[in-house]
Design a protein around this motif. Structure first.
Motif, PDB file in Angstrom:
ATOM      1  N   GLY A   9      42.733  13.005  53.888  1.00 22.72           N
ATOM      2  CA  GLY A   9      42.611  11.874  52.992  1.00 22.72           C
ATOM      3  C   GLY A   9      42.575  12.246  51.525  1.00 22.72           C
ATOM      4  N   LYS A  10      42.924  13.478  51.181  1.00 21.13           N
ATOM      5  CA  LYS A  10      42.894  13.886  49.782  1.00 21.13           C
ATOM      6  C   LYS A  10      44.181  13.536  49.057  1.00 21.13           C
ATOM      7  CE  LYS A  10      41.670  17.711  46.776  1.00 21.13           C
ATOM      8  NZ  LYS A  10      41.105  16.879  45.740  1.00 21.13           N
ATOM      9  N   TYR A  11      45.290  13.485  49.766  1.00 17.16           N
ATOM     10  CA  TYR A  11      46.597  13.204  49.159  1.00 17.16           C
ATOM     11  C   TYR A  11      47.285  12.062  49.887  1.00 17.16           C
ATOM     12  CZ  TYR A  11      46.064  17.662  46.784  1.00 17.16           C
ATOM     13  OH  TYR A  11      45.601  18.673  45.999  1.00 17.16           O
ATOM     14  N   THR A  12      48.106  11.315  49.161  1.00 16.71           N
ATOM     15  CA  THR A  12      48.929  10.290  49.785  1.00 16.71           C
ATOM     16  C   THR A  12      50.136  10.948  50.427  1.00 16.71           C
ATOM     17  OG1 THR A  12      50.308   9.934  47.840  1.00 16.71           O
ATOM     18  CG2 THR A  12      48.279   8.622  47.996  1.00 16.71           C
ATOM     19  N   VAL A  13      50.922  10.166  51.123  1.00 17.23           N
ATOM     20  CA  VAL A  13      52.142  10.673  51.750  1.00 17.23           C
ATOM     21  C   VAL A  13      53.077  11.251  50.691  1.00 17.23           C
ATOM     22  CG1 VAL A  13      54.184  10.004  53.091  1.00 17.23           C
ATOM     23  CG2 VAL A  13      51.962   9.055  53.659  1.00 17.23           C
ATOM     24  N   ALA A  14      53.071  10.654  49.493  1.00 18.45           N
ATOM     25  CA  ALA A  14      53.937  11.125  48.407  1.00 18.45           C
ATOM     26  C   ALA A  14      53.380  12.368  47.717  1.00 18.45           C
ATOM     27  CB  ALA A  14      54.125  10.016  47.379  1.00 18.45           C
ATOM     28  N   GLY A  15      52.152  12.770  48.067  1.00 17.81           N
ATOM     29  CA  GLY A  15      51.567  13.971  47.490  1.00 17.81           C
ATOM     30  C   GLY A  15      50.641  13.730  46.314  1.00 17.81           C
ATOM     31  N   ASP A  17      47.222  13.094  44.431  1.00 19.30           N
ATOM     32  CA  ASP A  17      45.812  13.424  44.645  1.00 19.30           C
ATOM     33  C   ASP A  17      44.986  12.159  44.452  1.00 19.30           C
ATOM     34  OD1 ASP A  17      43.141  14.212  44.439  1.00 19.30           O
ATOM     35  OD2 ASP A  17      43.652  16.112  43.482  1.00 19.30           O
ATOM     36  N   ILE A  18      44.442  11.628  45.518  1.00 16.43           N
ATOM     37  CA  ILE A  18      43.706  10.365  45.493  1.00 16.43           C
ATOM     38  C   ILE A  18      42.473  10.450  44.598  1.00 16.43           C
ATOM     39  CG2 ILE A  18      42.397   8.724  46.904  1.00 16.43           C
ATOM     40  CD1 ILE A  18      44.311   9.459  49.219  1.00 16.43           C
ATOM     41  N   ASP A  19      41.720  11.531  44.678  1.00 18.14           N
ATOM     42  CA  ASP A  19      40.518  11.666  43.857  1.00 18.14           C
ATOM     43  C   ASP A  19      40.859  11.705  42.369  1.00 18.14           C
ATOM     44  OD1 ASP A  19      38.846  11.663  46.072  1.00 18.14           O
ATOM     45  OD2 ASP A  19      38.939  13.846  46.291  1.00 18.14           O
ATOM     46  N   ALA A  20      41.968  12.362  42.013  1.00 11.01           N
ATOM     47  CA  ALA A  20      42.375  12.426  40.608  1.00 11.01           C
ATOM     48  C   ALA A  20      42.745  11.043  40.085  1.00 11.01           C
ATOM     49  CB  ALA A  20      43.548  13.386  40.429  1.00 11.01           C
ATOM     50  N   VAL A  21      43.414  10.249  40.900  1.00  9.69           N
ATOM     51  CA  VAL A  21      43.791   8.886  40.495  1.00  9.69           C
ATOM     52  C   VAL A  21      42.548   8.025  40.329  1.00  9.69           C
ATOM     53  CG1 VAL A  21      44.977   6.783  41.237  1.00  9.69           C
ATOM     54  CG2 VAL A  21      46.079   9.002  41.525  1.00  9.69           C
ATOM     55  N   LYS A  22      41.588   8.152  41.240  1.00  9.10           N
ATOM     56  CA  LYS A  22      40.347   7.376  41.134  1.00  9.10           C
ATOM     57  C   LYS A  22      39.577   7.744  39.870  1.00  9.10           C
ATOM     58  CE  LYS A  22      39.560   6.495  46.031  1.00  9.10           C
ATOM     59  NZ  LYS A  22      38.683   6.748  47.182  1.00  9.10           N
ATOM     60  N   GLU A  23      39.525   9.018  39.548  1.00 10.21           N
ATOM     61  CA  GLU A  23      38.822   9.462  38.350  1.00 10.21           C
ATOM     62  C   GLU A  23      39.518   8.959  37.098  1.00 10.21           C
ATOM     63  OE1 GLU A  23      36.162  11.246  35.713  1.00 10.21           O
ATOM     64  OE2 GLU A  23      35.976  10.693  37.824  1.00 10.21           O
ATOM     65  N   GLN A  24      40.819   9.035  37.071  1.00  9.59           N
ATOM     66  CA  GLN A  24      41.574   8.548  35.914  1.00  9.59           C
ATOM     67  C   GLN A  24      41.376   7.049  35.745  1.00  9.59           C
ATOM     68  OE1 GLN A  24      45.772   9.280  36.146  1.00  9.59           O
ATOM     69  NE2 GLN A  24      46.158   8.595  34.077  1.00  9.59           N
ATOM     70  N   SER A  25      41.378   6.312  36.828  1.00 12.92           N
ATOM     71  CA  SER A  25      41.167   4.872  36.785  1.00 12.92           C
ATOM     72  C   SER A  25      39.772   4.552  36.266  1.00 12.92           C
ATOM     73  CB  SER A  25      41.363   4.284  38.182  1.00 12.92           C
ATOM     74  OG  SER A  25      41.144   2.910  38.171  1.00 12.92           O
ATOM     75  N   ARG A  26      38.773   5.318  36.716  1.00 17.91           N
ATOM     76  CA  ARG A  26      37.388   5.088  36.283  1.00 17.91           C
ATOM     77  C   ARG A  26      37.253   5.256  34.773  1.00 17.91           C
ATOM     78  NH1 ARG A  26      33.212   7.740  34.777  1.00 17.91           N
ATOM     79  NH2 ARG A  26      34.113   9.793  35.057  1.00 17.91           N
ATOM     80  N   ARG A  27      37.977   6.212  34.209  1.00 17.46           N
ATOM     81  CA  ARG A  27      37.869   6.494  32.777  1.00 17.46           C
ATOM     82  C   ARG A  27      38.802   5.640  31.918  1.00 17.46           C
ATOM     83  NH1 ARG A  27      39.881  11.550  31.927  1.00 17.46           N
ATOM     84  NH2 ARG A  27      40.463  11.882  34.071  1.00 17.46           N
ATOM     85  N   SER A  28      39.630   4.826  32.531  1.00 16.44           N
ATOM     86  CA  SER A  28      40.677   4.135  31.780  1.00 16.44           C
ATOM     87  C   SER A  28      40.211   2.884  31.045  1.00 16.44           C
ATOM     88  CB  SER A  28      41.840   3.782  32.702  1.00 16.44           C
ATOM     89  OG  SER A  28      41.440   2.794  33.625  1.00 16.44           O
TER      90      SER A  28
END
Length: 71
Positions: A9-15, A17-28
Motif C-alpha cells: 500500500g505504499k505505491y499506486t499501480v502507476a508507481g 508514493d502515496i505517503d508523499a502525496v498525502k504529505e504534500q497535500s497536507r502542506r498545500s
C-alpha cells in the motif's frame, strides 16, 4: 519489487508514493471545502447561510427591540 510495494500500500499501480502525496497535500493549504467556507464567511453571498455562525433568533430579537416592537 514494485509488486511488493503495491501490496504493502505504499505505491499506486502507476508507481506514485502515496505517503508523499498525502504529505504534500497536507502542506498545500486549504482543502476545497475549507476554501469555500472561508470565502463564504469573509465575503458573504448567495447560499452561504450554512457557513454562518450568526444566531438568527438573537438578530430577530435585536431587530424587534430596535424597532420599538413594531411589526
Amino acid at each position: 519489487m514494485k509488486e511488493n510495494n503495491q501490496r504493502n500500500g505504499k505505491y499506486t499501480v502507476a508507481g506514485t508514493d502515496i505517503d508523499a502525496v498525502k504529505e504534500q497535500s497536507r502542506r498545500s493549504g486549504l482543502s476545497y471545502n475549507e476554501a469555500k467556507e472561508w470565502i463564504a464567511k469573509t465575503t458573504g453571498g448567495r447560499g452561504t447561510n450554512i457557513y454562518s455562525d450568526t444566531n438568527a433568533e438573537e438578530v430577530k430579537q435585536k431587530n424587534q427591540h430596535s424597532n420599538g416592537n413594531q411589526q
